[in-house]
Design a protein around this motif. Structure first.
Motif, PDB file in Angstrom:
ATOM      1  N   PHE A  13       0.823  -1.216   0.000  1.00 14.14           N
ATOM      2  CA  PHE A  13       0.000   0.000   0.000  1.00 14.14           C
ATOM      3  C   PHE A  13       0.860   1.271   0.000  1.00 14.14           C
ATOM      4  N   ILE A  14       2.133   1.141   0.403  1.00 14.93           N
ATOM      5  CA  ILE A  14       2.961   2.342   0.555  1.00 14.93           C
ATOM      6  C   ILE A  14       3.144   3.103  -0.760  1.00 14.93           C
ATOM      7  N   PRO A  15       3.619   2.443  -1.850  1.00 20.51           N
ATOM      8  CA  PRO A  15       3.772   3.237  -3.073  1.00 20.51           C
ATOM      9  C   PRO A  15       2.441   3.791  -3.591  1.00 20.51           C
ATOM     10  N   LEU A  16       1.348   3.081  -3.346  1.00 21.13           N
ATOM     11  CA  LEU A  16       0.052   3.564  -3.837  1.00 21.13           C
ATOM     12  C   LEU A  16      -0.374   4.814  -3.077  1.00 21.13           C
ATOM     13  N   PHE A  17      -0.281   4.765  -1.763  1.00 21.67           N
ATOM     14  CA  PHE A  17      -0.763   5.888  -0.971  1.00 21.67           C
ATOM     15  C   PHE A  17       0.196   7.083  -0.980  1.00 21.67           C
ATOM     16  N   THR A  18       1.487   6.834  -1.217  1.00 24.44           N
ATOM     17  CA  THR A  18       2.424   7.948  -1.150  1.00 24.44           C
ATOM     18  C   THR A  18       2.769   8.513  -2.524  1.00 24.44           C
ATOM     19  N   LEU A  19       2.871   7.652  -3.524  1.00 23.11           N
ATOM     20  CA  LEU A  19       3.291   8.111  -4.843  1.00 23.11           C
ATOM     21  C   LEU A  19       2.166   8.015  -5.866  1.00 23.11           C
ATOM     22  N   GLY A  20       1.120   7.302  -5.522  1.00 24.28           N
ATOM     23  CA  GLY A  20       0.037   7.095  -6.482  1.00 24.28           C
ATOM     24  C   GLY A  20       0.422   6.058  -7.515  1.00 24.28           C
ATOM     25  N   LEU A  21       1.435   5.249  -7.190  1.00 25.40           N
ATOM     26  CA  LEU A  21       1.882   4.235  -8.144  1.00 25.40           C
ATOM     27  C   LEU A  21       1.558   2.843  -7.594  1.00 25.40           C
ATOM     28  N   PRO A  22       0.896   2.019  -8.397  1.00 27.49           N
ATOM     29  CA  PRO A  22       0.594   0.669  -7.918  1.00 27.49           C
ATOM     30  C   PRO A  22       1.815  -0.227  -8.030  1.00 27.49           C
ATOM     31  N   SER A  23       1.990  -1.136  -7.086  1.00 25.62           N
ATOM     32  CA  SER A  23       3.157  -2.011  -7.155  1.00 25.62           C
ATOM     33  C   SER A  23       2.806  -3.398  -7.666  1.00 25.62           C
ATOM     34  N   ASN A  24       1.542  -3.720  -7.767  1.00 24.30           N
ATOM     35  CA  ASN A  24       1.154  -5.005  -8.367  1.00 24.30           C
ATOM     36  C   ASN A  24      -0.262  -4.887  -8.936  1.00 24.30           C
ATOM     37  N   GLY A  73      -1.691   9.821  -4.716  1.00 24.29           N
ATOM     38  CA  GLY A  73      -0.394  10.471  -4.838  1.00 24.29           C
ATOM     39  C   GLY A  73      -0.020  11.087  -3.517  1.00 24.29           C
ATOM     40  N   PRO A  74       1.055  11.894  -3.530  1.00 24.92           N
ATOM     41  CA  PRO A  74       1.551  12.421  -2.253  1.00 24.92           C
ATOM     42  C   PRO A  74       0.530  13.273  -1.499  1.00 24.92           C
ATOM     43  N   MET A  75      -0.436  13.857  -2.217  1.00 23.89           N
ATOM     44  CA  MET A  75      -1.398  14.736  -1.537  1.00 23.89           C
ATOM     45  C   MET A  75      -2.561  13.956  -0.922  1.00 23.89           C
ATOM     46  N   LEU A  76      -2.650  12.671  -1.247  1.00 29.25           N
ATOM     47  CA  LEU A  76      -3.810  11.890  -0.794  1.00 29.25           C
ATOM     48  C   LEU A  76      -3.948  11.899   0.733  1.00 29.25           C
ATOM     49  N   ILE A  77      -2.823  11.683   1.421  1.00 32.68           N
ATOM     50  CA  ILE A  77      -2.881  11.606   2.887  1.00 32.68           C
ATOM     51  C   ILE A  77      -3.326  12.951   3.474  1.00 32.68           C
ATOM     52  N   LYS A  78      -2.855  14.039   2.854  1.00 30.53           N
ATOM     53  CA  LYS A  78      -3.219  15.378   3.361  1.00 30.53           C
ATOM     54  C   LYS A  78      -4.667  15.722   3.029  1.00 30.53           C
ATOM     55  N   GLN A  79      -5.053  15.430   1.768  1.00 28.31           N
ATOM     56  CA  GLN A  79      -6.394  15.848   1.338  1.00 28.31           C
ATOM     57  C   GLN A  79      -7.500  14.943   1.864  1.00 28.31           C
ATOM     58  N   HIS A  80      -7.199  13.669   1.994  1.00 26.64           N
ATOM     59  CA  HIS A  80      -8.218  12.720   2.467  1.00 26.64           C
ATOM     60  C   HIS A  80      -7.679  11.908   3.635  1.00 26.64           C
ATOM     61  N   PRO A  81      -7.390  12.571   4.752  1.00 26.70           N
ATOM     62  CA  PRO A  81      -6.827  11.812   5.886  1.00 26.70           C
ATOM     63  C   PRO A  81      -7.780  10.722   6.367  1.00 26.70           C
ATOM     64  N   ASP A  82      -9.084  10.977   6.234  1.00 24.33           N
ATOM     65  CA  ASP A  82     -10.052   9.967   6.679  1.00 24.33           C
ATOM     66  C   ASP A  82      -9.902   8.690   5.865  1.00 24.33           C
ATOM     67  N   LEU A  83      -9.631   8.860   4.553  1.00 23.86           N
ATOM     68  CA  LEU A  83      -9.486   7.676   3.698  1.00 23.86           C
ATOM     69  C   LEU A  83      -8.225   6.897   4.076  1.00 23.86           C
ATOM     70  N   PHE A  84      -7.107   7.608   4.171  1.00 26.21           N
ATOM     71  CA  PHE A  84      -5.848   6.917   4.441  1.00 26.21           C
ATOM     72  C   PHE A  84      -5.857   6.269   5.826  1.00 26.21           C
ATOM     73  N   TRP A  85      -6.129   7.076   6.861  1.00 22.74           N
ATOM     74  CA  TRP A  85      -6.049   6.531   8.219  1.00 22.74           C
ATOM     75  C   TRP A  85      -7.194   5.565   8.490  1.00 22.74           C
ATOM     76  N   GLY A  86      -8.347   5.841   7.888  1.00 18.83           N
ATOM     77  CA  GLY A  86      -9.482   4.922   8.030  1.00 18.83           C
ATOM     78  C   GLY A  86      -9.150   3.565   7.428  1.00 18.83           C
ATOM     79  N   ALA A  87      -8.558   3.579   6.217  1.00 17.76           N
ATOM     80  CA  ALA A  87      -8.224   2.320   5.541  1.00 17.76           C
ATOM     81  C   ALA A  87      -7.160   1.560   6.332  1.00 17.76           C
ATOM     82  N   VAL A  88      -6.140   2.298   6.808  1.00 13.98           N
ATOM     83  CA  VAL A  88      -5.040   1.636   7.520  1.00 13.98           C
ATOM     84  C   VAL A  88      -5.541   0.990   8.823  1.00 13.98           C
TER      85      VAL A  88
END
Lengths: 151, 503
Positions: free
Chosen positions: B315-326, B344-359
């Motif tokens: 999930f790291i490259p997807l959530f941080t770079l917007g690039l899928p690894s598989n 991409g890099p702005m995802l965590i800032k713009q949608h913290p609920d999505l990132f932290w909720g998913a994690v």
């Protein structure tokens, strides 16, 4: 030609050639202002290069096999039947509608791998097609094609 | 403190009744597809994607993620009981897991696989929580040249790690890239390579391609082989491992967790590779390496932990770079874009609920899986007993409905069948589908980044080699392309490829 890698590489070479050739008509542009055909053209060239590499990598190899080595079991007839049924299903979907089209497909597929009684086959096909119709059409409102009977 | 607040926010989101329900649904479906051979998480996610359009993006992502790590749990069940890996990442579990079942120790094997997966899943989620935000900050420094180089690196790593010939894997990546370019050109709105089909103006759909390459083709191969699985006839008892089992397994689990997490970050089959690496490491550090393959619990605990930890890393490259690894992450990327989010890099800032909720939902999901897997193993065994001649028509039916209901378009069923046939032939001729899928997703992004870079540099490709970050990444690409030519690397790759074929 000695083996299947070489045969398949020829196919990919032809695909690459077609891609590169067709890219021209969309406009390649210039390096400072690349056009819509720029990257497809490069991709086509790369495909041709890689396909050629596969071909020549195999040229000196000892592996020798033919197409018949890949389809040595009788199972391939089932593959043709399944694929044929799926194509027919797709062609008839709008005309017959989801329910009828799915019913015959499932009845056919249930008998492809293993012979079983027609009674069991028809009941299984009716349950699966009817059940999926209720789940997807009635509950999830998936707007499945209706066909000439209206369902 | 910041991270604590974020975790609290995450739990607030994940524990909302609706999200909790979708988390449960995700892990349940995930375990089910993991158990069923021939239906993997990619096909299941593409099948369920249309039905997620009615719910919030957070709930949808929570469910789709649940399918992914749930499948890793489920995959071990078939490996242990049937000697058929439900997932590619569980191939290596067959070696000792099935032997344990034959010795009447199926219970501890299944139990330890579940506990190991739980511990590893937890470790990887903690890693994800701490690593993703700083990486996303760093990624803000990336411009189009860096992104292009990075995507190229992702594709090259995937082909480097591919089982068979790297040239063939690169060829598939190039073909996938071409498929990604089909449709409307982003800058001039010119339709390209649509062959007169209107539906292709929007591009080649990811779902029909994935369902064809992974779903239909797998069914065709199994139908041809006349797949008949036999569940090992044994009474499964004592699912809770003994103290000795724990003593033997705890280090393999921890080592597997770390290996899996870091290999999972790398693009390309992280879960598969990490399970193999974990097995090899355990064999190397073991005091009795000769016993591996005869049914020892370390051979199950290590790889099963590694493949679960890898899911968190992926999930790291997807959530941080917007690039899928598989391919699974590519599906998730497609889903995020459909939901109107820009990964991409702005995802965590713009949608913290999505990132932290998913994690945090993954943490809850891991607990659910543990609770779900241990008492429900009997049910999974029953499902495993459904004969394939009955199962495959149902799998095909789900594929047909899934693809059709995406856009209510019969033509997309046709497209799926084309890729189903192609996928079948690719399997016959030993071409990997994963690089194709990843390149298909990356195609439009790569083209955009390349054209922007060239416009920035006035047409000079030197821009990729003069900016430091891009230069380092390009050197990585070159190294990976040259490495397979070295005799010892070539030999090692051949050995790994043979291992894959044997399994």
């Amino acid at each position: 030609m000695k083996n299947n890698d070489q045969r398949s590489s020829l196919f990919w070479f032809a695909v690459g050639l077609a891609v590169a050739a067709a890219s021209g008509k969309y406009g390649l542009g210039t390096p400072s202002a690349p056009g819509p055909g720029f990257l497809p053209f490069l991709t086509g060239l790369v495909m041709m290069g890689l396909a050629a590499l596969v071909f020549f990598q195999q040229a000196g190899g000892r592996v020798k096999n033919g197409l018949t080595d890949l389809w040595s079991t009788k199972g391939w007839t089932a593959v043709v039947m399944v694929m044929g049924a799926l194509v027919l299903y797709t062609l008839l979907l709008r005309t017959l509608g989801f329910l009828l089209d799915t019913f015959w497909l499932l009845a056919f597929l249930l008998r492809v791998m293993e012979p079983r009684s027609w009674g069991k086959t028809l009941i299984g096909a009716a349950l699966a097609s009817g059940g999926s119709y209720i789940i997807f059409q009635v509950w999830l409102q998936a707007q499945l094609p209706a066909g000439f009977l209206g369902f | 403190m910041d991270i604590l607040n974020n975790i609290l926010l995450g739990f607030q989101v994940a524990l909302a009744p609706m999200n909790l329900f979708f988390c449960f649904l995700g892990v349940l479906i995930g375990t089910l597809v993991g158990v069923l051979p021939g239906l993997g998480p990619v096909a299941a996610m593409s099948l369920l994607l249309p039905s997620t359009f009615h719910v919030s993006p957070v709930a949808a992502v929570i469910m789709l993620a649940g399918i992914y790590y749930g499948a890793m749990y489920g995959g071990s069940t078939t490996s242990i009981l049937v000697n058929i890996p439900g997932e590619a990442a569980s191939v290596v579990t067959c070696l000792d897991g099935y032997q344990m079942a034959r010795k009447g120790r199926a219970g501890p094997a299944l139990g330890m696989a579940a506990f190991g997966s739980f511990i590893a899943g937890t470790v990887s989620i903690i890693g994800l929580m701490f690593l993703a935000p700083p990486l996303a900050e760093m990624a803000l420094k990336f411009g189009p040249p860096e992104y292009f180089s990075l995507m190229l690196l992702g594709l090259v790593i995937l082909t480097f790690l591919a089982g068979g010939s790297m040239t063939k894997a690169l060829l598939m990546a190039a073909f996938g890239l071409f498929l990604g370019l089909v449709g409307m050109d982003i800058m001039t709105a010119t339709p390209r390579f649509t062959l007169g089909f209107y539906f292709l103006t929007d591009g080649v759909g990811l779902v029909p391609v994935v369902m064809g390459l992974f779903g239909i083709s797998e069914v065709l191969i199994n139908v041809e082989a006349g797949l008949k699985q036999e569940v090992f006839q044994t009474k499964i008892k004592n699912l809770l491992p003994t103290l000795k089992d724990w003593k033997d397994s705890i280090w393999p689990i921890l080592r597997g967790s770390v290996i899996g997490f870091f290999l999972g970050i790398l693009p390309g089959g992280g879960a598969v590779i990490s399970s193999f690496v974990s097995y090899a490491v355990e064999k190397k550090v073991s005091k009795h390496p000769e016993k591996f393959g005869t049914g020892i619990i370390e051979g199950v605990a290590g790889p099963e932990s590694a493949n679960n930890a890898a899911t968190g890393g992926a999930f790291i490259p997807l959530f941080t770079l917007g690039l899928p690894s598989n391919a699974v992450m590519a599906m998730l990327l497609g889903a995020l874009i459909i939901y109107g989010m820009q990964p991409g890099p702005m995802l965590i800032k713009q949608h913290p609920d999505l990132f932290w909720g998913a994690v945090t939902s993954m943490y809850i999901g891991n607990v659910m899986l543990l609770v779900l897997n241990l008492p429900l193993i009997g049910l999974w065994v029953k499902i495993l007993k459904i004969p394939y001649p009955v199962l495959f028509p149902l799998i095909l039916l789900f594929c047909l409905i899934g693809v059709y209901s995406l856009n209510n378009n019969v033509a997309e069923i046709g497209l799926m069948l084309v890729f189903g046939g192609l996928g079948y032939l690719m399997k016959k001729f030993d071409y990997e589908a994963a690089p194709l899928v990843l390149a298909l997703v990356l195609g439009p992004m790569m083209e955009h980044a390349l054209r922007q870079s060239l416009i920035m540099s006035n047409g000079s490709p030197a821009i990729f080699f003069t900016r430091p970050i891009s230069l380092v990444i390009c050197l990585g690409v070159l190294t990976l392309l040259v490495l397979p030519l070295l005799p010892w690397v070539k030999k090692k790759r051949e050995v790994v490829a043979e291992m894959g074929e044997d399994d």
